[in-house]
Design a protein around this motif. Structure first.
Motif, PDB file in Angstrom:
ATOM      1  N   UNK A  80       0.480  -1.053   0.279  1.00 33.65           N
ATOM      2  CA  UNK A  80       0.335  -0.236  -0.173  1.00 33.65           C
ATOM      3  C   UNK A  80       0.789   0.729  -0.024  1.00 33.65           C
ATOM      4  N   UNK A  81       0.138   2.412  -0.278  1.00 33.70           N
ATOM      5  CA  UNK A  81       0.705   3.893  -0.162  1.00 33.70           C
ATOM      6  C   UNK A  81       0.375   4.376   1.013  1.00 33.70           C
ATOM      7  N   UNK A  83      -5.471   9.731  -1.529  1.00 34.04           N
ATOM      8  CA  UNK A  83      -6.187   8.468  -1.190  1.00 34.04           C
ATOM      9  C   UNK A  83      -7.383   8.138  -1.643  1.00 34.04           C
ATOM     10  N   UNK A  84      -7.484   7.234  -2.227  1.00 39.62           N
ATOM     11  CA  UNK A  84      -8.566   6.748  -3.556  1.00 39.62           C
ATOM     12  C   UNK A  84      -9.080   5.660  -2.818  1.00 39.62           C
ATOM     13  N   UNK A  85      -8.381   4.155  -2.652  1.00 35.95           N
ATOM     14  CA  UNK A  85      -9.094   2.915  -2.243  1.00 35.95           C
ATOM     15  C   UNK A  85      -7.817   3.552  -0.645  1.00 35.95           C
ATOM     16  N   UNK A  86      -9.121   2.280  -0.208  1.00 35.45           N
ATOM     17  CA  UNK A  86      -8.327   1.890   1.354  1.00 35.45           C
ATOM     18  C   UNK A  86      -9.186   0.670   1.824  1.00 35.45           C
ATOM     19  N   UNK A 129      -7.351   3.554  -7.136  1.00 33.43           N
ATOM     20  CA  UNK A 129      -8.450   2.036  -7.018  1.00 33.43           C
ATOM     21  C   UNK A 129      -7.874   0.787  -7.313  1.00 33.43           C
ATOM     22  N   UNK A 130      -8.279  -0.148  -5.570  1.00 35.49           N
ATOM     23  CA  UNK A 130      -7.738  -0.821  -4.727  1.00 35.49           C
ATOM     24  C   UNK A 130      -8.841  -1.783  -4.422  1.00 35.49           C
ATOM     25  N   UNK A 131      -8.618  -2.938  -4.986  1.00 37.14           N
ATOM     26  CA  UNK A 131      -9.882  -3.992  -4.352  1.00 37.14           C
ATOM     27  C   UNK A 131      -8.611  -5.230  -3.465  1.00 37.14           C
ATOM     28  N   UNK A 132      -7.976  -5.852  -2.649  1.00 37.43           N
ATOM     29  CA  UNK A 132      -7.494  -6.137  -2.223  1.00 37.43           C
ATOM     30  C   UNK A 132      -7.892  -7.892  -2.077  1.00 37.43           C
ATOM     31  N   UNK A 140      -2.979 -11.964   4.458  1.00 39.40           N
ATOM     32  CA  UNK A 140      -1.954 -10.679   5.140  1.00 39.40           C
ATOM     33  C   UNK A 140      -2.326 -10.212   6.420  1.00 39.40           C
ATOM     34  N   UNK A 141      -3.076  -9.277   6.529  1.00 33.53           N
ATOM     35  CA  UNK A 141      -3.805  -8.123   7.293  1.00 33.53           C
ATOM     36  C   UNK A 141      -3.894  -8.593   8.368  1.00 33.53           C
TER      37      UNK A 141
END
Length: 170
Positions: A1-2, A80-83, A106-109, A116-117
């Motif tokens: 992640x950023x 920030x775009x996704x979280x 945009x991101x879907x884990x 891992x989270x």
């Protein structure tokens, strides 16, 4: 992640408790200030997670209906775009804090990332819980030492004021 953040839950703050930002990566000073304390009423990802009690994933903040205009603006200004936000829960299920990650796009884990989270959240929760237990033990040790000192003073025929003074300090 950023970007990433870790927060500690304070159940005694506000109506339903608040999250305090403990550590972060990638946030600018304005973002740190904005998310320093997050209440359960907040529509930011960690506020939603706090209320829900389970992970919240937002693949695109701009299109998310759960975020209010103020939160969308704050995320946009922070880049920030996704979280995603994962609660840190004690072994008994008590809320201890939050760990969140954020992306510029945009991101879907993936399932692997979410797994891992979960591992990281379990480890962080265990450390928080252990530190709390150690702090409690140190406090009890100090209290017991004061009780012992007061009892010893009384047994040695010391003045009552001295014994009571020791008890009041403990």
């Amino acid at each position: 992640s950023d970007f990433a953040s870790m927060q500690l839950f304070h159940p005694d703050r506000g109506e339903a408790g608040e999250l305090e930002l403990l550590a972060h990566r990638g946030f600018d000073p304005e973002g740190v200030k904005f998310w320093q304390w997050v209440s359960a009423n907040s529509t930011c990802v960690c506020g939603l997670t706090l209320r829900q009690g389970s992970r919240v994933v937002i693949p695109d903040a701009a299109t998310c209906e759960r975020l209010d205009a103020g939160q969308k603006k704050a995320y946009r200004e922070a880049g920030i775009c996704a979280m995603q936000s994962t609660p840190l829960l004690s072994r008994s299920g008590k809320m201890l804090g939050m760990i969140s990650t954020h992306w510029r796009r945009s991101h879907q884990p993936t399932e692997s990332e979410l797994s891992n989270f979960d591992i990281l959240a379990r480890q962080a929760a265990d450390v928080i819980e252990r530190n709390g237990a150690e702090r409690f033990m140190r406090q009890n040790e100090a209290w017991l030492a004061a009780q012992k000192e007061a009892l010893q003073s009384a047994l040695n025929g010391g003045p009552l004021e001295q014994s009571l003074g020791v008890l009041a300090r403990g």
